[in-house]
Design an enzyme around this catalytic site. Structure first.
Site, PDB file in Angstrom:
ATOM      1  N   LEU A   1       0.812  -1.201   0.000  1.00  0.00           N
ATOM      2  CA  LEU A   1       0.000   0.000   0.000  1.00  0.00           C
ATOM      3  C   LEU A   1       0.855   1.265   0.000  1.00  0.00           C
ATOM      4  CD1 LEU A   1      -2.842   1.269   0.197  1.00  0.00           C
ATOM      5  CD2 LEU A   1      -2.606   1.166   2.687  1.00  0.00           C
ATOM      6  N   ASP A   2       0.632   2.097  -1.036  1.00  0.00           N
ATOM      7  CA  ASP A   2       1.297   3.398  -1.157  1.00  0.00           C
ATOM      8  C   ASP A   2       2.818   3.292  -1.130  1.00  0.00           C
ATOM      9  OD1 ASP A   2      -1.209   4.618  -1.244  1.00  0.00           O
ATOM     10  OD2 ASP A   2      -1.287   4.857   0.922  1.00  0.00           O
ATOM     11  N   GLU A   3       3.345   2.174  -1.607  1.00  0.00           N
ATOM     12  CA  GLU A   3       4.795   1.953  -1.621  1.00  0.00           C
ATOM     13  C   GLU A   3       5.354   1.867  -3.033  1.00  0.00           C
ATOM     14  OE1 GLU A   3       7.045   1.736   0.740  1.00  0.00           O
ATOM     15  OE2 GLU A   3       6.002   1.408   2.626  1.00  0.00           O
TER      16      GLU A   3
END
Length: 285
Positions: free
Chosen positions: A227-229
């Site tokens: 997530l969001d990486e």
């Protein structure tokens, strides 16, 4: 045949002779280089290049077939594309409509040179009463924890069947499953309303306000299973003050989100973004 020139992008292990080989290939076919950018990454030992050239009557398909020999020698990951053939983009949105509205406006005025394959939302079309969807295909696919896998299967079917080259999460507030994220690797762009890697996940503006930050930002990145990486394509910031409430941050953040997502999408449409592991190389104009 494109009048803009064909676009060759490539990445490979860095070694001597890459630029010479590419230049010689084009020169031997009387192709004229209109623009060229390159980057050697000293950390990864990788080489990246983007070349725009006039094909001098050569068909893109024929050049692709002929360039394969050069690409094999240098173990290249590469593409050769005629920008006259516009990329198809599927847009996913949720309750917030500002990024969707902005992308459609920029598309209509010709700033984003693409074909829109459709708009998918987990909210009904009535949610977007302030957005001119026109005759674009709109797909309402509600989702819950119990129906997530079935909903994502339909999302994937629409992406696959329309031949979408890129997928844009225009404030689509659903976390993609690992399976769907893997299928869309390297071609799904998300706008996160925070300057990553800070304030990941839900309500980042509220997180930022709680920490008393002095600037807020937005990040456009490729989607991965983390997530969001994913690899970041573009970011921007705006100064705020102690007087700003979370609602002020949300209001100011909408402007940042719009421009960051639009830039990232335009660069992807123009083959300016190359993956470099967990990072990107962006050949800006």
């Amino acid at each position: 045949m494109s009048t803009q020139g064909l676009i060759l992008t490539l990445s490979c292990p860095d070694r001597r002779g890459i630029v010479a080989a590419v230049s010689a290939f084009l020169a031997e076919r009387d192709c004229n280089i209109l623009d060229a950018q390159q980057y050697d990454d000293p950390e990864t030992g990788a080489f990246f290049m983007r070349v725009v050239f006039a094909p001098d009557g050569h068909a893109a398909d024929a050049l692709r077939e002929q360039f394969e020999a050069v690409a094999t020698v240098f173990a290249m990951r590469w593409s050769l594309r005629d920008p006259a053939v516009r990329k198809k983009v599927m847009i996913l949105a949720s309750l917030s409509d500002h990024c969707l509205a902005d992308l459609l406006y920029r598309w209509r005025i010709g700033e984003l040179d693409m074909d829109i394959a459709g708009v998918i939302s987990n909210h009904p079309a009535s949610t977007y009463r302030h957005v001119d969807l026109g005759d674009l295909p709109f797909h309402h696919l509600p989702v819950s924890k119990a129906t997530k896998l079935e909903q994502e299967a339909e999302v994937w079917r629409l992406i696959r069947d329309t031949g979408a080259d890129l997928v844009v999460l225009a404030r689509y507030m659903q976390v993609l499953s690992d399976g769907l994220a893997a299928k869309l690797e390297g071609r799904c762009i998300n706008i996160h309303h925070s300057f990553l890697p800070g304030f990941k996940g839900a309500k980042p503006y509220h997180q930022a306000h709680a920490r008393g930050v002095k600037v807020i930002g937005a990040s456009a990145h490729y989607v991965t299973s983390d997530l969001d990486e994913g690899p970041i394509i573009e970011q921007d910031v705006e100064r705020i003050s102690h007087r700003d409430t979370p609602e002020d941050l949300i209001r100011k953040g909408r402007d940042i989100e719009r421009r960051v997502l639009a830039r990232a999408l335009r660069w992807a449409l123009e083959d300016r973004v190359l993956l470099n592991g967990r990072k990107t190389v962006v050949f800006t104009d």
